[in-house]
Structures are given as C-alpha cells and as structure tokens.
Design a protein around this motif. Structure first.
Motif, mmCIF file in Angstrom:
data_model
loop_
_atom_site.group_PDB
_atom_site.id
_atom_site.type_symbol
_atom_site.label_atom_id
_atom_site.label_comp_id
_atom_site.label_asym_id
_atom_site.label_seq_id
_atom_site.Cartn_x
_atom_site.Cartn_y
_atom_site.Cartn_z
ATOM 1 N N ALA A 42 0.834 -1.210 0.000
ATOM 2 C CA ALA A 42 0.000 0.000 0.000
ATOM 3 C C ALA A 42 0.866 1.258 0.000
ATOM 4 O O ALA A 42 0.598 2.225 -0.720
ATOM 5 C CB ALA A 42 -0.932 -0.010 1.212
ATOM 6 N N GLY A 43 1.930 1.249 0.801
ATOM 7 C CA GLY A 43 2.810 2.395 0.863
ATOM 8 C C GLY A 43 3.511 2.664 -0.449
ATOM 9 O O GLY A 43 3.622 3.823 -0.893
ATOM 10 N N TYR A 44 3.967 1.601 -1.107
ATOM 11 C CA TYR A 44 4.704 1.803 -2.349
ATOM 12 C C TYR A 44 3.776 2.110 -3.527
ATOM 13 O O TYR A 44 4.188 2.785 -4.479
ATOM 14 C CB TYR A 44 5.589 0.594 -2.641
ATOM 15 C CG TYR A 44 6.888 0.655 -1.865
ATOM 16 C CD1 TYR A 44 7.925 1.481 -2.287
ATOM 17 C CD2 TYR A 44 7.059 -0.071 -0.702
ATOM 18 C CE1 TYR A 44 9.098 1.571 -1.572
ATOM 19 C CE2 TYR A 44 8.230 0.007 0.026
ATOM 20 C CZ TYR A 44 9.259 0.827 -0.412
ATOM 21 O OH TYR A 44 10.419 0.925 0.309
ATOM 22 N N VAL A 45 2.541 1.627 -3.494
ATOM 23 C CA VAL A 45 1.578 2.045 -4.514
ATOM 24 C C VAL A 45 1.313 3.540 -4.380
ATOM 25 O O VAL A 45 1.215 4.273 -5.380
ATOM 26 C CB VAL A 45 0.267 1.243 -4.389
ATOM 27 C CG1 VAL A 45 -0.837 1.857 -5.245
ATOM 28 C CG2 VAL A 45 0.496 -0.201 -4.823
ATOM 29 N N TYR A 46 1.219 4.017 -3.150
ATOM 30 C CA TYR A 46 1.038 5.455 -2.922
ATOM 31 C C TYR A 46 2.223 6.245 -3.467
ATOM 32 O O TYR A 46 2.049 7.264 -4.147
ATOM 33 C CB TYR A 46 0.870 5.713 -1.423
ATOM 34 C CG TYR A 46 0.917 7.167 -1.037
ATOM 35 C CD1 TYR A 46 -0.063 8.053 -1.470
ATOM 36 C CD2 TYR A 46 1.950 7.656 -0.241
ATOM 37 C CE1 TYR A 46 -0.021 9.389 -1.115
ATOM 38 C CE2 TYR A 46 1.996 8.995 0.115
ATOM 39 C CZ TYR A 46 1.015 9.855 -0.319
ATOM 40 O OH TYR A 46 1.060 11.177 0.025
ATOM 41 N N ARG A 47 3.437 5.781 -3.206
ATOM 42 C CA ARG A 47 4.625 6.466 -3.725
ATOM 43 C C ARG A 47 4.638 6.435 -5.256
ATOM 44 O O ARG A 47 5.015 7.408 -5.910
ATOM 45 C CB ARG A 47 5.890 5.815 -3.173
ATOM 46 C CG ARG A 47 6.111 6.053 -1.681
ATOM 47 C CD ARG A 47 7.365 5.378 -1.193
ATOM 48 N NE ARG A 47 8.535 5.880 -1.889
ATOM 49 C CZ ARG A 47 9.726 5.281 -1.866
ATOM 50 N NH1 ARG A 47 9.877 4.147 -1.189
ATOM 51 N NH2 ARG A 47 10.755 5.804 -2.507
ATOM 52 N N GLY A 48 4.206 5.292 -5.837
ATOM 53 C CA GLY A 48 4.140 5.203 -7.292
ATOM 54 C C GLY A 48 3.117 6.161 -7.869
ATOM 55 O O GLY A 48 3.305 6.702 -8.969
ATOM 56 N N PHE A 49 2.032 6.390 -7.122
ATOM 57 C CA PHE A 49 1.007 7.318 -7.575
ATOM 58 C C PHE A 49 1.543 8.748 -7.576
ATOM 59 O O PHE A 49 1.273 9.531 -8.484
ATOM 60 C CB PHE A 49 -0.216 7.184 -6.667
ATOM 61 C CG PHE A 49 -1.483 7.732 -7.253
ATOM 62 C CD1 PHE A 49 -1.897 7.360 -8.516
ATOM 63 C CD2 PHE A 49 -2.268 8.604 -6.531
ATOM 64 C CE1 PHE A 49 -3.080 7.863 -9.058
ATOM 65 C CE2 PHE A 49 -3.446 9.101 -7.055
ATOM 66 C CZ PHE A 49 -3.845 8.733 -8.328
ATOM 67 N N LEU A 50 2.318 9.091 -6.537
ATOM 68 C CA LEU A 50 2.970 10.401 -6.518
ATOM 69 C C LEU A 50 3.938 10.543 -7.697
ATOM 70 O O LEU A 50 4.008 11.592 -8.344
ATOM 71 C CB LEU A 50 3.738 10.584 -5.208
ATOM 72 C CG LEU A 50 2.917 10.849 -3.937
ATOM 73 C CD1 LEU A 50 3.845 10.909 -2.731
ATOM 74 C CD2 LEU A 50 2.119 12.133 -4.050
ATOM 75 N N ARG A 51 4.677 9.491 -7.968
ATOM 76 C CA ARG A 51 5.626 9.516 -9.079
ATOM 77 C C ARG A 51 4.897 9.691 -10.409
ATOM 78 O O ARG A 51 5.362 10.412 -11.296
ATOM 79 C CB ARG A 51 6.440 8.226 -9.074
ATOM 80 C CG ARG A 51 7.465 8.098 -10.184
ATOM 81 C CD ARG A 51 8.203 6.783 -10.029
ATOM 82 N NE ARG A 51 9.090 6.534 -11.153
ATOM 83 C CZ ARG A 51 9.789 5.416 -11.303
ATOM 84 N NH1 ARG A 51 9.715 4.462 -10.394
ATOM 85 N NH2 ARG A 51 10.571 5.263 -12.352
ATOM 86 N N LEU A 52 3.737 9.033 -10.540
ATOM 87 C CA LEU A 52 2.946 9.185 -11.755
ATOM 88 C C LEU A 52 2.558 10.640 -11.962
ATOM 89 O O LEU A 52 2.632 11.164 -13.080
ATOM 90 C CB LEU A 52 1.694 8.306 -11.672
ATOM 91 C CG LEU A 52 0.667 8.480 -12.791
ATOM 92 C CD1 LEU A 52 1.239 8.041 -14.132
ATOM 93 C CD2 LEU A 52 -0.610 7.695 -12.473
ATOM 94 N N GLY A 53 2.137 11.309 -10.893
ATOM 95 C CA GLY A 53 1.764 12.711 -11.013
ATOM 96 C C GLY A 53 2.910 13.568 -11.525
ATOM 97 O O GLY A 53 2.709 14.476 -12.342
ATOM 98 N N ALA A 54 4.132 13.281 -11.049
ATOM 99 C CA ALA A 54 5.291 14.034 -11.523
ATOM 100 C C ALA A 54 5.592 13.736 -12.992
ATOM 101 O O ALA A 54 5.919 14.636 -13.770
ATOM 102 C CB ALA A 54 6.503 13.715 -10.654
ATOM 103 N N GLU A 55 5.475 12.470 -13.387
ATOM 104 C CA GLU A 55 5.778 12.089 -14.763
ATOM 105 C C GLU A 55 4.781 12.685 -15.754
ATOM 106 O O GLU A 55 5.133 12.968 -16.903
ATOM 107 C CB GLU A 55 5.785 10.563 -14.898
ATOM 108 C CG GLU A 55 6.944 9.885 -14.175
ATOM 109 C CD GLU A 55 6.844 8.372 -14.226
ATOM 110 O OE1 GLU A 55 5.712 7.853 -14.390
ATOM 111 O OE2 GLU A 55 7.876 7.706 -14.093
ATOM 112 N N LEU A 56 3.537 12.892 -15.321
ATOM 113 C CA LEU A 56 2.508 13.376 -16.230
ATOM 114 C C LEU A 56 2.617 14.864 -16.522
ATOM 115 O O LEU A 56 1.864 15.390 -17.337
ATOM 116 C CB LEU A 56 1.120 13.052 -15.671
ATOM 117 C CG LEU A 56 0.745 11.570 -15.699
ATOM 118 C CD1 LEU A 56 -0.623 11.356 -15.089
ATOM 119 C CD2 LEU A 56 0.791 11.019 -17.113
#
Length: 322
Positions: A66-80
């Motif tokens: 759950a924690g790393y999916v959240y971090r991946g979601f933050l990373r997605l926002g930066a990549e977009l």
C-alpha cells in the motif's frame, strides 16, 4: 469548511521513503507477538500455528505494498507533467488519502471482514464445527485484519482507477508522433500489477495447509483477475483520448485529401496526395493503448512468476496431502 475542503487545504504529507518497510515489518512482528502472547495465556492447539508465518508475512506485505503504490502514484503525477497535465502533488495525495478513498477503503475492508467471519478457512470463523476453541482468540481477528486489508486495497484501487480514467480523458493535446509520453499510465499499472501478483505468490504458500486449498485457489484466481484489470482499466481514459485525437486528425486529413483530389481531377496540380495518404495510414496505425512490446513482455513475465509459484505450491500440497 467541508471535509473535502479541509483535505484540499491541508493535504496529508507524503510518506517517508522508509515508512512502508518499517510499518510492514512492525505489522508482521506484532501479529507474531500477539499469537505467542495469547498462546502463553490460554494455550493453542499444536497445529494452530501452521499458517502463522505466511499470514504474518502477508499482513506485513500488504502494508508495504500500500505504501509503495502510494509512492508510485505520486511519481505518476510528476511524470505526467510532460503531457501538460497540471496535476499537483496535493491533488494526487488527496485522491489517494482523501475522504472518498477512505470511504472506499472502509467499504472494501468491511466486505473483507465479512468474508473472514464467514470462515474461508473452514475452521477459523463462525462456521467452525466446534463451539469454541482457544485459538479463535487469535485467528478470528487476524483473518479479519488480513481480509480487511485485501478488501481495502481493492476499494482504493477502484477509486484510483476512476481517477486515472478521468485523468486520461482530460489530456489537453495528444501528439500522435509521440504517444510514448503516455506510457507513465502503463508503468504505474505494471508496478501495481506486480504488487498484486507478488502478494498472491506469498499467499500460494498456504497451499501447504491442505484444508485451505479450495478457498485459496478462489482467492488467487480473483486476485489474478484483479491484477490484469489493474493494468487495463486505468488506461481506458487514455485510449479514449487517443482515439478521439486520431478521429480528429483523420477528419482533418480527409478534408485536405478531398480538396487535393478535386484539384487533381480538375486538371490541377497536386503534389501532396501521396504524402497525405501515407500520413492518414500512419494515423490509423498509431496504437491506442499506451502499452509497447516491452510492457506486454513484463506483464507476461510477472504472470509467469506468479503461475510458477502457484503451481509449485499446489504440487507440494498434492505431494503432502494426496
């Protein structure tokens, strides 16, 4: 101020880098500690702890994932940001941890707890053949926590999927010559898919307890479907946006082609008709799903790893229990 407004005004801070690992380790350790403490107090059956290590690992892994999916979601926002989507870290955090996601998590967790109470393991819930056993003091809340964690994960992923579909549809402009810029959507889906598959690989170790075979097989099948949907469903918005961009470009090119054709048939000069037809063919060939061959190969690899672990566990179970 409404709850949504309060969250928007003061969004939760991103999780520290080590928080998921530390929290997951603490969760598994506390589960083991609770088992041994209760065992010392009331005394459990010798066979009651056979699935304890796997259950503790699964509980800790669920928190870590759950924690790393959240971090991946933050990373997605930066990549977009490369595709001109003005999505802020606050919006990403609010989507993942705001009131809507909490409600989705609670609904999913409630359903998971209900499944646990209805006894998926044929001996640790309300349908147990014995009126009471001491080890139910541990296994009832432990199973409720584990299944509730899985249900909460499903609930949050449904919420994230809807958000990603809307996000894909609101992309302001699609460059048909550079659809690779949309691949962050696919990368997030692949990473999340991997977390689900690893989780089912760990759960497959429960095959070693023969009485759990049927419910665990059903659980694994459901999570495999979930893993594939986690990859595919969030990409629907991107696909619709690409299809709309292709249709708009095709209509624009068709209009120019008609004018060039009329000029050619009217004994005029047309030197662009061949190039326009080639461009139209290229537009038709642009892939609508932001999944390249490498992404599909990684998905096949992830599923292969999961399948190998499940088949191996089933073979061990068959050898031990016949």
């Amino acid at each position: 101020m409404s709850a949504e407004g309060a969250v928007a005004a003061s969004p939760p801070a991103p999780l520290p880098a080590r928080a998921p690992l530390a929290t997951g380790f603490a969760t598994g350790a506390l589960m083991l500690l609770a088992y041994f403490a209760l065992d010392a107090l009331v005394g459990f059956r010798p066979e009651s702890g056979k699935s304890l290590p796997v259950t503790a690992i699964l509980a800790g892994y669920g928190v870590v994932a759950a924690g790393y999916v959240y971090r991946g979601f933050l990373r997605l926002g930066a990549e977009l940001r490369d595709v001109d989507l003005r999505i802020t870290p606050e919006e990403v955090t609010r989507t993942f941890m705001g009131p809507g996601s909490r409600r989705a998590a609670l609904r999913g967790a409630g359903l998971g707890v209900l499944v646990a109470v209805l006894d998926p393991g044929e001996g640790y819930g309300v349908r147990t053949s014995e009126f009471w056993r001491n080890d139910l003091l541990f296994w009832l809340p432990a199973n409720a926590f584990l299944f509730g964690l899985i249900g909460a994960g499903v609930g949050v992923m449904r919420r994230l999927t809807r958000f990603l579909v809307q996000l894909g549809e609101r992309i302001p402009e699609i460059d048909l010559l550079d659809v690779e810029r949309l691949e962050p959507f696919a990368r997030f889906g692949l990473r999340t898919c991997l977390f689900w598959i690893v989780g089912t690989s760990i759960a497959s170790l429960l095959f070693l307890e023969g009485q759990l075979t049927i419910p665990i097989m059903l659980l694994l099948g459901a999570v495999v479907v979930m893993a594939v949907l986690v990859l595919r469903l969030p990409l629907r918005g991107v696909r619709r946006r690409v299809r709309r961009a292709k249709a708009e470009e095709r209509a624009r090119v068709d209009e120019i082609i008609r004018r060039e054709r009329e000029a050619l048939l009217g004994d005029g000069a047309s030197t662009r008709l061949g190039e326009l037809l080639a461009w139209r063919s290229f537009v038709d060939s642009v892939r609508e799903w932001p999944l390249d061959a490498g992404a599909l190969a990684r998905l096949a690899l992830y599923l292969g790893i999961g399948l190998a672990s499940w088949v191996g566990a089933a073979m061990v179970e068959h050898a031990l229990f016949g």
